[in-house]
Design an enzyme around this catalytic site. Structure first.
Site, PDB file in Angstrom:
ATOM      1  N   HIS A  83       0.867  -1.179   0.000  1.00  9.93           N
ATOM      2  CA  HIS A  83       0.000   0.000   0.000  1.00  9.93           C
ATOM      3  C   HIS A  83       0.903   1.227   0.000  1.00  9.93           C
ATOM      4  O   HIS A  83       1.517   1.550   1.018  1.00  9.93           O
ATOM      5  CB  HIS A  83      -0.918  -0.014   1.223  1.00  9.93           C
ATOM      6  CG  HIS A  83      -1.853  -1.190   1.223  1.00  9.93           C
ATOM      7  ND1 HIS A  83      -3.049  -1.185   0.516  1.00  9.93           N
ATOM      8  CD2 HIS A  83      -1.764  -2.410   1.789  1.00  9.93           C
ATOM      9  CE1 HIS A  83      -3.654  -2.350   0.670  1.00  9.93           C
ATOM     10  NE2 HIS A  83      -2.886  -3.118   1.447  1.00  9.93           N
ATOM     11  N   ARG A 109      -0.166   4.330  -0.783  1.00 12.91           N
ATOM     12  CA  ARG A 109      -0.991   5.447  -0.273  1.00 12.91           C
ATOM     13  C   ARG A 109      -1.036   6.679  -1.178  1.00 12.91           C
ATOM     14  O   ARG A 109      -1.794   7.596  -0.889  1.00 12.91           O
ATOM     15  CB  ARG A 109      -0.558   5.885   1.131  1.00 12.91           C
ATOM     16  CG  ARG A 109      -0.566   4.782   2.166  1.00 12.91           C
ATOM     17  CD  ARG A 109      -1.941   4.206   2.392  1.00 12.91           C
ATOM     18  NE  ARG A 109      -1.960   3.324   3.558  1.00 12.91           N
ATOM     19  CZ  ARG A 109      -2.686   2.209   3.613  1.00 12.91           C
ATOM     20  NH1 ARG A 109      -3.467   1.842   2.616  1.00 12.91           N
ATOM     21  NH2 ARG A 109      -2.664   1.474   4.702  1.00 12.91           N
ATOM     22  N   ASN A 154      -6.273   0.565  -3.387  1.00 13.06           N
ATOM     23  CA  ASN A 154      -7.113   1.321  -2.441  1.00 13.06           C
ATOM     24  C   ASN A 154      -6.502   2.674  -2.053  1.00 13.06           C
ATOM     25  O   ASN A 154      -6.334   2.989  -0.882  1.00 13.06           O
ATOM     26  CB  ASN A 154      -7.450   0.485  -1.197  1.00 13.06           C
ATOM     27  CG  ASN A 154      -6.236   0.147  -0.331  1.00 13.06           C
ATOM     28  OD1 ASN A 154      -5.104   0.207  -0.792  1.00 13.06           O
ATOM     29  ND2 ASN A 154      -6.486  -0.199   0.923  1.00 13.06           N
ATOM     30  N   ASN A 160      -5.708  -6.727   9.155  1.00 13.09           N
ATOM     31  CA  ASN A 160      -6.634  -7.626   8.468  1.00 13.09           C
ATOM     32  C   ASN A 160      -5.903  -8.415   7.396  1.00 13.09           C
ATOM     33  O   ASN A 160      -5.253  -7.789   6.566  1.00 13.09           O
ATOM     34  CB  ASN A 160      -7.767  -6.831   7.804  1.00 13.09           C
ATOM     35  CG  ASN A 160      -8.891  -6.541   8.761  1.00 13.09           C
ATOM     36  OD1 ASN A 160      -9.094  -7.251   9.726  1.00 13.09           O
ATOM     37  ND2 ASN A 160      -9.621  -5.470   8.482  1.00 13.09           N
ATOM     38  N   ASP A 183       1.961  -6.810   2.390  1.00 10.48           N
ATOM     39  CA  ASP A 183       0.812  -6.038   2.893  1.00 10.48           C
ATOM     40  C   ASP A 183       1.289  -4.818   3.695  1.00 10.48           C
ATOM     41  O   ASP A 183       0.660  -4.445   4.697  1.00 10.48           O
ATOM     42  CB  ASP A 183      -0.134  -6.895   3.730  1.00 10.48           C
ATOM     43  CG  ASP A 183      -1.532  -6.276   3.826  1.00 10.48           C
ATOM     44  OD1 ASP A 183      -1.765  -5.199   3.231  1.00 10.48           O
ATOM     45  OD2 ASP A 183      -2.385  -6.873   4.509  1.00 10.48           O
TER      46      ASP A 183
HETATM   47  O1  DOR Z   1      -4.729  -4.539   7.610  1.00 12.99           O
HETATM   48  C1  DOR Z   1      -4.917  -4.226   6.446  1.00 12.99           C
HETATM   49  N1  DOR Z   1      -4.691  -2.973   6.013  1.00 12.99           N
HETATM   50  N2  DOR Z   1      -5.372  -5.148   5.599  1.00 12.99           N
HETATM   51  C2  DOR Z   1      -5.760  -4.826   4.355  1.00 12.99           C
HETATM   52  O2  DOR Z   1      -6.145  -5.698   3.624  1.00 12.99           O
HETATM   53  C3  DOR Z   1      -5.736  -3.423   3.906  1.00 12.99           C
HETATM   54  C4  DOR Z   1      -4.707  -2.673   4.627  1.00 12.99           C
HETATM   55  C5  DOR Z   1      -4.762  -1.166   4.436  1.00 12.99           C
HETATM   56  O3  DOR Z   1      -4.974  -0.705   3.321  1.00 12.99           O
HETATM   57  O4  DOR Z   1      -4.537  -0.456   5.416  1.00 12.99           O
END
Ligand code: DOR
Length: 433
Positions: free
Chosen positions: A57, A59, A89, A284, A311
């Site tokens: 990620h 951001r 995302n 998650n 992740d």
């Molecule tokens: O803990 C998580 N954070 N699991 C995810 O799948 C998304 C991620 C996030 O974008 O912060």
């Protein structure tokens, strides 16, 4: 001083244990030293192909207080990575060809010399990650996207999974599923459902929230002959369904995260002793009991789980400084991923270095369809490599991180510190000096 364009590492070990002099000249692995090569005595060091992270990620765009492409890829290079697949995302979500092009332009303009790793866009499966209608898959496929994910959420229905897979199939592109069925947990679920959640009075995610999504998606993939990739497998139940699917020849691959290899729900419990709990441990899918940790280690060792991804999920302090159920899930991971793999797998005799190269470079490059990454370290190939000291250790200090974020679950732990330097296309993108 200008960076040299030629390097020679004398007596460096390759992943298969053979030792030789490794020459880098103008971005490629060369048969002999280039003019004016910087010569490094690499006795005791090891070269791995540059690591490939299927799940980061970054951001940017939209959440640049948490991370930017420049800081996220600098952190990735610090972790030994030469390629970063950027999850969709962001704000806005990467859900159309135009957004993919915009992300590529942002990446090209980031940092002093561009990003520190190759940045590869992952497209979303559904528009705006809303889980209602498909994103503009055709326009993303047309600009070369080959991995699609609503990560953060499961694609909500088998029908949407089917429609997406049918669109991706002619391109051999892959749907990367976040396996966590929210209908099996309450909206305030924030950890693993079991003894610890009951003792702490928290709502949890049951293991089956993962395995039912895996079971659904492998059936759809098997029916269509389509590809499926499972993000962050964390449970013994999930591994069991994955084994079932692979035994039937279903085209499924899977990744595991460093935190699910090292940490458990007991770390979460300890953080509540005499306090309100450390929200760094909220993630998650959640940290699981020891039996699940053993199941994912075993599956990574025997190849049932194909790859390690990170992740890497940076968050602003203000998104973490909250009561546990309200804090955002996610932990940073990219700088210590190899450290954790060495600690939990290599030093335990469960993975050889050649298998580390496979799980963290060759296989993720193949899953992500990256042609210039995950290549063997032989003459003529791009010089994407990480120089490793297998015996170095350190106590992790989150304040020395190159990531903007401080939600680092390894802070204060003694771990291997293998990455000495990283080279992407022959350019040194990290050195510990
Ligand atoms: O803990 C998580 N954070 N699991 C995810 O799948 C998304 C991620 C996030 O974008 O912060």
């Amino acid at each position: 001083m200008d960076e040299p364009s030629s390097w020679t590492f004398t007596g460096i070990a390759l992943p298969d244990g053979r030792r030789r002099d490794l020459h880098v000249v103008d971005g490629l692995i060369a048969p002999e030293a280039g003019p004016g090569a910087r010569v490094v005595d690499a006795d005791g060091l090891l070269a791995l192909p540059g690591l490939v992270d299927l799940h980061t990620h970054l951001r940017e765009p939209g959440q640049t207080e948490a991370e930017t492409i420049a800081t996220g890829t600098a952190a990735a290079a610090r972790g030994g990575y030469t390629a970063t697949l950027a999850m969709a995302n962001t704000s806005p979500v990467t859900d159309s060809g135009a957004r993919v092009r915009a992300l590529r332009e942002l990446a090209a303009a980031s940092g002093k010399h561009g990003p520190s790793t190759e940045v590869v866009a992952i497209g979303s499966v559904t528009r705006a990650l809303a889980g209602e209608e498909l994103a503009d898959l055709d326009s993303m496929l047309a600009v070369g996207v080959r991995v699609f994910s609503d990560d953060g959420f499961s694609v909500p229905t088998a029908g949407l999974v089917r429609a997406a897979m049918e669109a991706l199939l002619p391109f051999d592109a892959v749907l990367a599923e976040h396996c966590q069925d929210p209908t099996l947990a309450g909206s305030s679920a924030c950890c693993h459902e079991g003894e610890v959640s009951r003792d702490l009075g928290l709502h949890g995610w049951p293991s089956i929230a993962e395995s039912v999504v895996i079971a659904r998606d492998v059936q759809v993939a098997g029916y269509l002959g389509a590809r499926l990739h499972l993000c962050h497998v964390s449970t013994a139940e999930g591994v069991e369904v994955l084994r079932w699917a692979k035994a039937r020849g279903i085209r499924v691959t899977a990744e595991v995260m460093p935190h699910h290899l090292l940490l458990s729900v007991d770390d979460l419990r300890q953080s509540f002793e005499g306090g309100a709990g450390d929200t760094t441990y909220k993630v998650n899918p959640p940290l699981r009991p020891a039996d699940d940790v053993e199941a994912v280690r075993q599956a990574l060792a025997d190849g049932t789980i194909d790859a390690v991804a990170t992740d890497h999920a940076p968050h602003r302090p203000s998104d973490k400084d909250k009561p546990f159920p309200e804090a955002k899930p996610g932990m940073v991971a990219v700088e210590q991923a190899l450290s954790v793999v060495v600690e939990t797998m290599v030093d335990q005799g469960r993975l050889s270095w050649a298998q580390v190269a496979d799980r963290m470079s060759h296989t993720p490059a193949r899953i992500g369809a990256l042609r210039q990454q995950g290549r063997p370290l032989v003459v003529g190939e791009p010089a994407n490599l990480v120089v490793v000291d297998p015996s170095a250790r350190t106590v992790v200090d989150r304040d020395r991180s190159l990531s903007l974020a401080r939600n680092n679950p390894y802070h204060g732990r003694s771990l291997p510190d293998p990455v000495v330097a990283t080279f992407w296309r022959g350019r040194q993108t990290f050195t510990r000096g």
